[in-house]
Write a protein that holds these residues in place. Sequence first.
Motif, short mmCIF file in Angstrom:
data_model
loop_
_atom_site.label_atom_id
_atom_site.label_comp_id
_atom_site.label_asym_id
_atom_site.label_seq_id
_atom_site.Cartn_x
_atom_site.Cartn_y
_atom_site.Cartn_z
N TYR A 1 -16.76 -7.61 -24.78
CA TYR A 1 -18.12 -7.70 -25.30
C TYR A 1 -18.59 -6.35 -25.82
O TYR A 1 -19.25 -6.26 -26.86
CB TYR A 1 -19.09 -8.19 -24.22
CG TYR A 1 -18.81 -9.60 -23.77
CD1 TYR A 1 -18.84 -10.66 -24.67
CD2 TYR A 1 -18.53 -9.88 -22.44
CE1 TYR A 1 -18.59 -11.95 -24.26
CE2 TYR A 1 -18.29 -11.17 -22.02
CZ TYR A 1 -18.32 -12.19 -22.93
OH TYR A 1 -18.08 -13.47 -22.53
N TYR A 2 -18.26 -5.29 -25.10
CA TYR A 2 -18.66 -3.95 -25.53
C TYR A 2 -17.93 -3.54 -26.81
O TYR A 2 -18.53 -2.97 -27.72
CB TYR A 2 -18.38 -2.93 -24.43
CG TYR A 2 -19.19 -3.16 -23.19
CD1 TYR A 2 -20.57 -2.97 -23.19
CD2 TYR A 2 -18.59 -3.57 -22.01
CE1 TYR A 2 -21.32 -3.17 -22.06
CE2 TYR A 2 -19.34 -3.78 -20.86
CZ TYR A 2 -20.70 -3.58 -20.90
OH TYR A 2 -21.44 -3.79 -19.79
N ILE A 3 -16.65 -3.84 -26.86
CA ILE A 3 -15.87 -3.48 -28.05
C ILE A 3 -16.36 -4.27 -29.25
O ILE A 3 -16.49 -3.72 -30.35
CB ILE A 3 -14.37 -3.71 -27.79
CG1 ILE A 3 -13.88 -2.74 -26.72
CG2 ILE A 3 -13.57 -3.55 -29.07
CD1 ILE A 3 -12.47 -2.99 -26.26
N PHE A 4 -16.68 -5.54 -29.05
CA PHE A 4 -17.19 -6.35 -30.15
C PHE A 4 -18.53 -5.80 -30.63
O PHE A 4 -18.80 -5.75 -31.84
CB PHE A 4 -17.33 -7.81 -29.70
CG PHE A 4 -17.53 -8.76 -30.83
CD1 PHE A 4 -16.46 -9.20 -31.57
CD2 PHE A 4 -18.80 -9.20 -31.16
CE1 PHE A 4 -16.63 -10.08 -32.63
CE2 PHE A 4 -18.99 -10.07 -32.21
CZ PHE A 4 -17.90 -10.51 -32.95
N ALA A 5 -19.38 -5.37 -29.70
CA ALA A 5 -20.67 -4.80 -30.08
C ALA A 5 -20.48 -3.50 -30.85
O ALA A 5 -21.18 -3.24 -31.84
CB ALA A 5 -21.52 -4.55 -28.84
N LEU A 6 -19.52 -2.67 -30.43
CA LEU A 6 -19.26 -1.43 -31.15
C LEU A 6 -18.72 -1.71 -32.55
O LEU A 6 -19.09 -1.03 -33.51
CB LEU A 6 -18.27 -0.56 -30.38
CG LEU A 6 -18.84 0.12 -29.13
CD1 LEU A 6 -17.73 0.82 -28.36
CD2 LEU A 6 -19.91 1.10 -29.51
N TYR B 1 -6.79 -2.83 -37.35
CA TYR B 1 -6.42 -2.28 -36.04
C TYR B 1 -7.06 -3.09 -34.91
O TYR B 1 -6.39 -3.43 -33.93
CB TYR B 1 -6.86 -0.82 -35.96
CG TYR B 1 -6.58 -0.18 -34.62
CD1 TYR B 1 -5.32 0.22 -34.28
CD2 TYR B 1 -7.61 0.01 -33.71
CE1 TYR B 1 -5.06 0.79 -33.05
CE2 TYR B 1 -7.38 0.58 -32.48
CZ TYR B 1 -6.10 0.97 -32.15
OH TYR B 1 -5.84 1.53 -30.93
N ALA B 2 -8.33 -3.41 -35.07
CA ALA B 2 -9.02 -4.21 -34.05
C ALA B 2 -8.41 -5.60 -33.97
O ALA B 2 -8.26 -6.16 -32.88
CB ALA B 2 -10.51 -4.28 -34.36
N LEU B 3 -8.04 -6.17 -35.10
CA LEU B 3 -7.43 -7.49 -35.12
C LEU B 3 -6.09 -7.48 -34.40
O LEU B 3 -5.78 -8.38 -33.60
CB LEU B 3 -7.26 -7.96 -36.56
CG LEU B 3 -6.78 -9.36 -36.78
CD1 LEU B 3 -7.83 -10.35 -36.29
CD2 LEU B 3 -6.48 -9.60 -38.25
N ARG B 4 -5.28 -6.46 -34.64
CA ARG B 4 -3.95 -6.37 -34.00
C ARG B 4 -4.06 -6.11 -32.50
O ARG B 4 -3.21 -6.52 -31.73
CB ARG B 4 -3.12 -5.28 -34.64
CG ARG B 4 -2.75 -5.64 -36.09
CD ARG B 4 -1.65 -4.82 -36.60
NE ARG B 4 -0.42 -5.32 -36.00
CZ ARG B 4 0.74 -4.68 -36.08
NH1 ARG B 4 0.81 -3.54 -36.70
NH2 ARG B 4 1.82 -5.17 -35.54
#
Length: 131
Positions: free
Chosen positions: A68-73, A121-124
Motif C-alpha cells: 500500500y505504501y509503495i503504491f501510494a509513493l 521497474y515497479a511492474l517487474r
Amino acid sequence: MEPIGTTSDYKYVAFFIILGIAFIAITLMLSYAVRRRSRLDESVARGTTYECGEAPVGTAWTQFHVGYYIFALLFVVFDIDTVFLAPWALVMRNLHSMGLGWMGVAEGAVFVALLGVGWLYALRKGVFKWT
C-alpha cells in the motif's frame, strides 16, 4: 545609489524576521488565552483518540502491507509528472517560435522515458500485484 548588500537592505530583512517571530508569539499567546479549559483533564476520555464521535475500536498500532505504501509513493511520483509536464507544454510554444522545438520534444521524451523505466521497474518487482 547604494551598492547591493548594504545595511539598509538588512534592515528590511531584520524587520520582517522580527515581525514574523512577533506574529507567531502573539498567535500562540492568544490561542493559549482563549482555549477551552475543561474539567476532563484527569479523565480517561481525555486521552482517547478522536474518531468523529465514535468510540475507538482496537489499538492504533496496526500494521499495513508494504504494498500500500509503495503504491501510494508510485501514485505521488506519477502525479508529480503532471506538475512538470503542464509547464513543459506551455514552454513548447515559445521554443517552437525560437526554432528550438525539437529540443523541447527531446527533453519531454527523456522525462517520459525515465518515468517509463520507473514504471517498468515497479511492474517487474510486482508492486502492482495486490496478493
